[in-house]
Design an enzyme around this catalytic site. Structure first.
Site, mmCIF file in Angstrom:
data_model
loop_
_atom_site.group_PDB
_atom_site.id
_atom_site.type_symbol
_atom_site.label_atom_id
_atom_site.label_comp_id
_atom_site.label_asym_id
_atom_site.label_seq_id
_atom_site.Cartn_x
_atom_site.Cartn_y
_atom_site.Cartn_z
ATOM 1 N N ASP A 8 0.840 -1.206 0.000
ATOM 2 C CA ASP A 8 0.000 0.000 0.000
ATOM 3 C C ASP A 8 0.874 1.254 0.000
ATOM 4 O O ASP A 8 0.585 2.220 0.702
ATOM 5 C CB ASP A 8 -0.950 -0.034 1.204
ATOM 6 C CG ASP A 8 -2.075 1.003 1.097
ATOM 7 O OD1 ASP A 8 -2.338 1.489 -0.023
ATOM 8 O OD2 ASP A 8 -2.678 1.322 2.136
HETATM 9 P P1 ATP Z 1 -5.316 4.169 4.776
HETATM 10 O O1 ATP Z 1 -5.294 2.691 4.716
HETATM 11 O O2 ATP Z 1 -6.520 4.811 4.184
HETATM 12 O O3 ATP Z 1 -4.031 4.771 4.260
HETATM 13 P P2 ATP Z 1 -5.210 3.749 7.589
HETATM 14 O O4 ATP Z 1 -6.533 3.596 8.224
HETATM 15 O O5 ATP Z 1 -4.445 2.525 7.309
HETATM 16 O O6 ATP Z 1 -5.373 4.609 6.300
HETATM 17 P P3 ATP Z 1 -2.855 5.206 8.441
HETATM 18 O O7 ATP Z 1 -2.440 5.429 7.023
HETATM 19 O O8 ATP Z 1 -1.954 4.408 9.274
HETATM 20 O O9 ATP Z 1 -4.349 4.647 8.550
HETATM 21 O O10 ATP Z 1 -3.083 6.622 9.111
HETATM 22 C C1 ATP Z 1 -4.104 7.500 8.633
HETATM 23 C C2 ATP Z 1 -3.606 8.929 8.658
HETATM 24 O O11 ATP Z 1 -3.239 9.305 9.997
HETATM 25 C C3 ATP Z 1 -2.355 9.154 7.837
HETATM 26 O O12 ATP Z 1 -2.626 9.397 6.499
HETATM 27 C C4 ATP Z 1 -1.752 10.354 8.542
HETATM 28 O O13 ATP Z 1 -2.384 11.540 8.143
HETATM 29 C C5 ATP Z 1 -2.072 10.087 9.995
HETATM 30 N N1 ATP Z 1 -0.981 9.352 10.657
HETATM 31 C C6 ATP Z 1 -0.842 8.011 10.732
HETATM 32 N N2 ATP Z 1 0.278 7.649 11.383
HETATM 33 C C7 ATP Z 1 0.881 8.799 11.724
HETATM 34 C C8 ATP Z 1 2.106 9.103 12.404
HETATM 35 N N3 ATP Z 1 2.922 8.140 12.864
HETATM 36 N N4 ATP Z 1 2.421 10.410 12.576
HETATM 37 C C9 ATP Z 1 1.613 11.374 12.102
HETATM 38 N N5 ATP Z 1 0.465 11.168 11.448
HETATM 39 C C10 ATP Z 1 0.077 9.897 11.262
HETATM 40 MG MG MG Z 2 -2.518 5.160 5.234
HETATM 41 MG MG MG Z 3 -3.835 1.552 5.701
#
Ligand code: ATP
Ligand code: MG
Ligand code: MG
Length: 305
Positions: A172
């Site tokens: 991803d």
């Molecule tokens: P997706 O699969 O749609 O990308 P997700 O539910 O898997 O999203 P993440 O990508 O892990 O979730 O996190 C979502 C959002 O939260 C990120 O795009 C970012 O804006 C924020 N985020 C996640 N982890 C961090 C971090 N370690 N520091 C700062 N911001 C973060």
């Molecule tokens: Mg993400």
């Molecule tokens: Mg994700």
């Protein structure tokens, strides 16, 4: 004492997907004093594990794959993982959108891995990053510094090389999952779709339609066995975007969809390298270069310039 979300004070919502929320938070004073840790900021990812969650391990009360993978990837090119736990109660998930700096709500948590079929939440505490590559690639006119774009692409490739050498396929990779740490270095995050390259069968539940459609290799959609070459397709799309400012999301969707069909518009005003782009986004995974080969190519290009 059991760790709980209540040990942390939420500063604000950072983002989230359909089944997760990510908050910026800080350990409460009492926790800092007790453990003698500084008041650093963390990112707290809260994932709701429902019957539809695509990780069978998480549904079956085992350690979620995302946690397993993050905790074994301890490298500067990966967002640092600190702790993870499972809770039955929804600490911040549902009323998150109104979380403010003053948020001081308390909640009770249980880290009971053997709890019933009720919904539960996995909480992952990790390094807080300031921005993602998405923030650096806004729609509209954007000045492109060719050498800076090459350097950034090299850094991203190095980070991906590091996870591939650990035997992990991310599946991803996209600008929103590539972060910059406080030192400005590229850090890969969001291992929600990641798997081990050696796994012959996909242990994920449900459809093979994973990752973001614009960035994932065509083989991910077709449910074929996925290798690390899936990530190469993704960084190929990112490579293109580094050198090409999209005017609108609509244009981005059109152009990137064509890229997936091997259609490269002739009128691109493009300061990147079309030969490399073609290889990175080759429709047949085995025709794509490895990260080692990409880095060699970049080094050769540099020495011949
Ligand atoms: P997706 O699969 O749609 O990308 P997700 O539910 O898997 O999203 P993440 O990508 O892990 O979730 O996190 C979502 C959002 O939260 C990120 O795009 C970012 O804006 C924020 N985020 C996640 N982890 C961090 C971090 N370690 N520091 C700062 N911001 C973060
Ligand atoms: Mg993400
Ligand atoms: Mg994700």
């Amino acid at each position: 004492a059991k760790i709980s979300a209540n040990d942390y004070r939420v500063i604000k919502l950072l983002g989230g997907g359909s089944t997760s929320r990510v908050f910026q938070c800080v350990a409460r004073d009492s926790v800092c004093q007790h453990h003698d840790i500084p008041e650093v900021h963390y990112a707290m990812k809260i994932m709701q594990i429902t019957e539809n969650f695509d990780d069978m391990d998480a549904i079956n009360n085992k350690e979620p794959r995302e946690v397993k993978i993050m905790s074994c990837l301890k490298a500067p090119c990966v967002v640092s993982f600190y702790q993870a736990w499972i809770t039955d109660d929804d600490p911040y998930f549902s009323d998150n959108l109104s979380c403010s700096t003053e948020n001081d709500q308390s909640c009770s948590t249980e880290d009971d891995l053997s709890s019933s079929s009720e919904d539960k939440y996995v909480i992952i505490l990790m390094e807080h990053c300031l921005r993602t590559l998405r923030d650096d690639l806004p729609f509209g006119p954007r000045e492109i510094n060719t050498e800076e774009s090459w350097m950034l692409f090299e850094e991203i490739t190095r980070a991906v090389q590091c996870i591939h050498h650990e035997g992990i396929v991310h599946r991803d990779l996209k600008p929103g999952n590539i972060f910059f740490g406080s030192n400005g270095l590229v850090k890969i995050a969001d291992f929600g779709h990641a798997c081990w390259a050696t796994n012959k069968i996909d242990e994920l539940k449900g459809t093979p339609d994973r990752g973001s459609p614009m960035y994932s290799g065509p083989e991910l959609k077709e449910g074929q066995h996925v290798t690390e070459k899936a990530d190469i397709f993704s960084i190929g799309v990112i490579f293109f975007e580094l050198f090409y400012p999209f005017k609108t999301g609509h244009e981005q969707r059109d152009v990137l969809t064509n890229l997936r069909k091997d259609i490269h518009p002739a009128d691109w005003k493009w300061s990147g390298d079309s030969v490399l782009l073609k290889k990175l986004t080759a429709l047949i995974p085995s025709n794509r270069p490895s990260t080692d080969e990409i880095l060699k190519y970049i080094a050769q290009r540099r020495s011949s310039n």
